[in-house]
Design a protein around this motif. Structure first.
Motif, mmCIF file in Angstrom:
data_model
loop_
_atom_site.group_PDB
_atom_site.id
_atom_site.type_symbol
_atom_site.label_atom_id
_atom_site.label_comp_id
_atom_site.label_asym_id
_atom_site.label_seq_id
_atom_site.Cartn_x
_atom_site.Cartn_y
_atom_site.Cartn_z
ATOM 1 N N UNK A 232 71.373 141.831 59.513
ATOM 2 C CA UNK A 232 70.484 141.668 58.363
ATOM 3 C C UNK A 232 69.035 141.921 58.761
ATOM 4 N N UNK A 233 68.663 141.487 59.953
ATOM 5 C CA UNK A 233 67.293 141.704 60.431
ATOM 6 C C UNK A 233 67.008 143.188 60.595
ATOM 7 N N UNK A 234 67.996 143.947 61.053
ATOM 8 C CA UNK A 234 67.807 145.394 61.196
ATOM 9 C C UNK A 234 67.559 146.034 59.833
ATOM 10 N N UNK A 235 68.374 145.683 58.846
ATOM 11 C CA UNK A 235 68.203 146.241 57.503
ATOM 12 C C UNK A 235 66.828 145.888 56.937
ATOM 13 N N UNK A 236 66.425 144.645 57.134
ATOM 14 C CA UNK A 236 65.120 144.208 56.621
ATOM 15 C C UNK A 236 63.986 144.931 57.331
ATOM 16 N N UNK A 237 64.145 145.154 58.649
ATOM 17 C CA UNK A 237 63.102 145.848 59.408
ATOM 18 C C UNK A 237 62.937 147.281 58.924
ATOM 19 N N UNK A 238 64.056 147.985 58.698
ATOM 20 C CA UNK A 238 63.968 149.357 58.215
ATOM 21 C C UNK A 238 63.359 149.421 56.820
ATOM 22 N N UNK A 239 63.738 148.474 55.974
ATOM 23 C CA UNK A 239 63.171 148.445 54.627
ATOM 24 C C UNK A 239 61.660 148.238 54.681
ATOM 25 N N UNK A 240 61.226 147.346 55.559
ATOM 26 C CA UNK A 240 59.791 147.083 55.676
ATOM 27 C C UNK A 240 59.056 148.292 56.228
ATOM 28 N N UNK A 241 59.641 148.944 57.236
ATOM 29 C CA UNK A 241 58.974 150.095 57.844
ATOM 30 C C UNK A 241 58.909 151.291 56.904
#
Length: 575
Positions: free
Chosen positions: A10-19
């Motif tokens: 989930x953290x990976x998905x959130x990081x990509x969305x933020x970037x």
């Protein structure tokens, strides 16, 4: 305010969305390309200065050089002889910082014997060098953290190291350096950066740069997990790609003044009972330095130092490499080792700054930072021990770019005062080790193992065991790691594939004679439950891992680098 440090799916998905900016976020101040020790160090430095920060890694955290080192945190004794006092002093100061303040849960002292083979002049000569070594460490800004050197007679060497062949020596000097699980250090730094707000995503390959005129304003990338293209905009991009530096320079038209020469170093892992000794050894060879390093229930023996211009993702150790290391270590042992004693073999590539014709064993480990075009900072060279200095210097260059082009003032580095996650509660949990064993139902030795890998974050691992008692059992196929550590690697440490767990989150791939093949099915089943793999995907992960081990074994039987490389590259990365 700190955020959760867990690097799960989930953290990976959130990081990509933020970037990507789809979460309403503006462009990043700094985007770091490369998830090795230098990349995560730069990301931590940037985010703790108040800069919005992202990090992209095309494979796994520490999947290149940063998981295949000698696993030493040291000043570099041989650089004293090269009169590179500045590099040695800097490295010793960083060693003290890591050991006493930043990562005391991961970094630990290790004793070494420096054998003396000449009577008369050698003892005062080497003794003076080690006295200077200790003095540089003691005069640093942090505590020395290790005992000072002391002289040993030949009889003293026999007491400490009965399997060392002392017939041809006049004695030895015992001194201390430190060691660390390099891949675990990288993951811990990445989690620390995430805890302070950095966006971290692995399995994302940078394919090009976004430009506005001459200025780099971000990157184009490919999400390898989901097969989609994306763009990440950033005011400054820091390239920390190590041995891939030249390839990144090609993406900006070949503009750049760095040229990196890859130097291959191989290491052997053998069981601890094959060599009776309370200390490691350091012995000079005609080409490099031979280390025999205590590593838990094992020894790590290496290394070589030879130019490599073949596959960079999967450098191969040849039979000639293995024979070279065995030959040199057997020259100092009473009972020789042979190929049957070798549990594991790994090969890594050092990113050495080049441009001259001298052999790789003589090229300096010092790093260089350049800004080939506006908005792009590139850093190369250096060594594991000085990662924090390298990250600081890269962000200093980024800060200069932000100041000159955007009039954005950036505060100075504070990473020398930022402990890594797991450090703050480590000493307390150590004192509570018996209590933790009683509460969890695990043996105290298991608690010690977990404390040495997770520090104060041991509570998170034990919470998994409390919730699912079966995770408190050893992983099938290995006695040294718990099933809980596989689950934790997925939920907290960004592990996406079986290879990530068996080769980097744990060291099962080099610490068992079968290279982790027996542990693969059980580990994959645990990962499948967390990552939603179906039976076919789970079987594919296990099959890929087995084929990778077979390819490595074949490569290690080949006489030359070219033949070893050809045998190894047959099996690439799992997609």
């Amino acid at each position: 305010m700190t955020q959760p440090s867990a690097l799960g799916p989930e953290a990976r998905d959130a990081a990509l969305a933020a970037m990507e900016g789809v979460a309403g976020q503006p462009e990043l101040d700094v985007l770091v390309v490369g998830g090795g020790i230098v990349g995560v160090g730069a990301a931590l430095d940037a985010v703790t200065r108040g800069l919005s920060t992202g990090l992209l890694e095309q494979r796994d955290l520490a999947s290149g050089t940063s998981s295949r080192s000698s696993k030493l945190v040291h000043g570099g004794l041989r650089y004293l002889e090269l009169l590179d006092f500045g590099l040695v002093r800097e490295a010793l100061q960083e060693r003290g910082l890591l050991l006493t303040r930043l990562a005391p849960h991961l970094v630990r002292p290790v004793p070494f014997l420096y054998p003396l083979t000449h009577r008369g002049w050698e003892r005062p000569y080497v003794g003076a060098g080690l006295a200077l070594y200790d003095a540089m460490a003691a005069l640093g800004k942090s505590e020395m953290g290790v005992p000072r050197h002391r002289h040993l007679s030949r009889r003293g060497v026999k007491r400490i190291a009965p399997d060392f062949d002392a017939t041809s020596i006049a004695g030895a000097i015992k001194y201390y350096d430190c060691q660390v699980d390099d891949a675990r250090l990288v993951v811990t730094i990445a989690r620390t950066a995430a805890a302070h707000g950095a966006h971290v995503a692995t399995r994302v390959k940078v394919t090009g740069f976004l430009r506005e005129g001459e200025r780099v304003v971000g990157v184009r990338a490919r999400d390898l997990e989901h097969g989609r293209d994306l763009e990440v905009r950033a005011r400054v991009v820091i390239n920390a790609a190590g041995v891939w530096t030249d390839e990144i320079q090609e993406l900006v038209g070949g503009r750049g003044s760095l040229h990196v020469q890859a130097s291959k170093g191989i290491h052997l892992v053998v069981p601890r009972d094959r060599i009776r000794s309370e200390a490691g050894f350091i012995v000079r060879t005609e080409k490099s330095v031979l280390f025999v390093i205590p590593w838990g229930r094992h020894w790590i023996i290496g290394t070589t130092d030879t130019a490599w211009d073949l596959d960079k993702a999967h450098p191969a150790a040849s039979k000639a490499d293995i024979d070279y290391v065995l030959g040199h270590v057997n020259a100092i042992l009473r009972e020789p080792l042979d190929h049957d004693d070798v549990e594991g073999v790994y090969a890594g590539l050092r990113p050495l700054l080049s441009g001259e014709s001298e052999p790789t064993s003589r090229i300096s480990r010092e790093h260089t930072v350049v800004t080939p075009v506006p908005g792009l900072v590139m850093i190369a060279g250096g060594k594991l021990t000085t990662y924090r200095v390298m990250g600081r210097d890269a962000v200093d260059a980024a800060a200069h770019s932000l100041k000159s082009s955007l009039n954005l003032a950036v505060r100075g580095s504070i990473t020398h005062r930022v402990p890594l996650v797991g450090a703050s509660d480590w000493e307390t949990r150590q004192n509570q080790r018996v209590l933790l064993a009683r509460r969890s139902g695990l043996h105290v030795a298991r608690i010690d193992h977990l404390l040495g890998r997770y520090g104060g974050m041991v509570d998170e691992v034990l919470a998994l065991v409390a919730e699912r008692p079966s995770l408190g059992e050893p992983l099938t196929g290995t006695e040294d790691y718990l099933a809980a550590e596989v689950v934790y690697a997925v939920t907290h440490e960004a592990a996406r594939h079986l290879d990530d767990v068996l080769t980097r989150r744990t060291r099962i791939s080099i610490e068992t004679f079968d290279r982790g093949v027996a542990a693969a099915p059980a580990a994959a089943a645990l990962m499948a439950a967390e990552l939603g793999w179906d039976d076919a995907r789970t079987a594919e992960e296990v099959d890929h891992y087995r084929r990778r081990v077979e390819a490595e074994r074949r490569s290690q039987a080949k006489p030359t680098d070219e033949e070893a490389d050809e045998a190894r590259v047959v099996v690439g990365d799992v997609v």
